[in-house]
Write a protein that holds these residues in place. Structure first.
Motif, short mmCIF file in Angstrom:
data_model
loop_
_atom_site.label_atom_id
_atom_site.label_comp_id
_atom_site.label_asym_id
_atom_site.label_seq_id
_atom_site.Cartn_x
_atom_site.Cartn_y
_atom_site.Cartn_z
N ARG A 112 0.86 -1.18 0.00
CA ARG A 112 0.00 0.00 0.00
C ARG A 112 0.90 1.24 0.00
N SER A 152 -0.82 4.92 3.15
CA SER A 152 -1.60 4.32 4.23
C SER A 152 -1.44 5.17 5.49
N GLU A 181 -8.69 3.98 9.67
CA GLU A 181 -7.66 3.57 8.73
C GLU A 181 -8.02 4.04 7.33
N LYS A 233 -3.12 5.44 9.70
CA LYS A 233 -3.98 4.85 10.72
C LYS A 233 -3.90 5.72 11.97
N ALA A 241 -6.28 3.84 3.26
CA ALA A 241 -5.22 3.30 2.40
C ALA A 241 -5.61 3.45 0.94
N VAL A 251 -4.11 -0.40 -3.18
CA VAL A 251 -3.97 -1.81 -2.84
C VAL A 251 -3.95 -2.62 -4.16
#
Length: 133
Positions: free
Chosen positions: A12, A15, A35, A17, A37, A40
């Protein structure tokens, strides 16, 4: 697949979090986890969206993925903990595949369509008991 190079499933490039943990009372803990991202890797589909072309493994990337979870835990300060959790609090639709058909002769002009690549992961409430020995 031996000898071939392809992107790892958890590659990723973007990203983030964030976790907020609060203990408002001695026996109660609350946590919010969020989260986000992008990019992917995914294996593209052929004409049938349920069939993947393994020769093109992880050659495309998905758009963004986001999820926010809330968890409240009540402890007896002994061996027992009871918790409740709300997963995907804002009911975000993730892993959307956007398609645009712009062929000459289409009645009504170009067609834009978006669908989930995987089964939709909607808001879900869970609860449980944890025992520590």
């Amino acid at each position: 697949m031996y000898g071939d190079t392809f992107l790892f499933d958890f590659d990723r490039p973007h990203s983030a979090k964030a976790v907020v943990f609060v203990r408002p009372w001695r026996k109660v803990r609350m946590a919010v986890t969020s989260e986000l991202a992008y990019g992917v890797p995914v294996t593209p589909t052929n004409e049938n969206p349920n069939m993947r072309r393994l020769s093109l493994r992880n050659t495309e990337r998905l758009n963004g993925y986001g999820r926010t979870d809330v968890r409240v835990t009540w402890s007896t300060l002994g061996h027992w903990e009871f918790y409740g959790e709300l997963i995907n609090l804002f009911n975000e639709r993730n892993y959307l595949e956007r398609m645009r058909m712009n062929e000459p002769g289409l009645l009504g002009g170009p067609i834009e369509h978006s669908q989930n690549i995987y089964a939709e992961f909607s808001r879900m409430a869970t609860f449980g008991i944890r025992v520590a020995f």
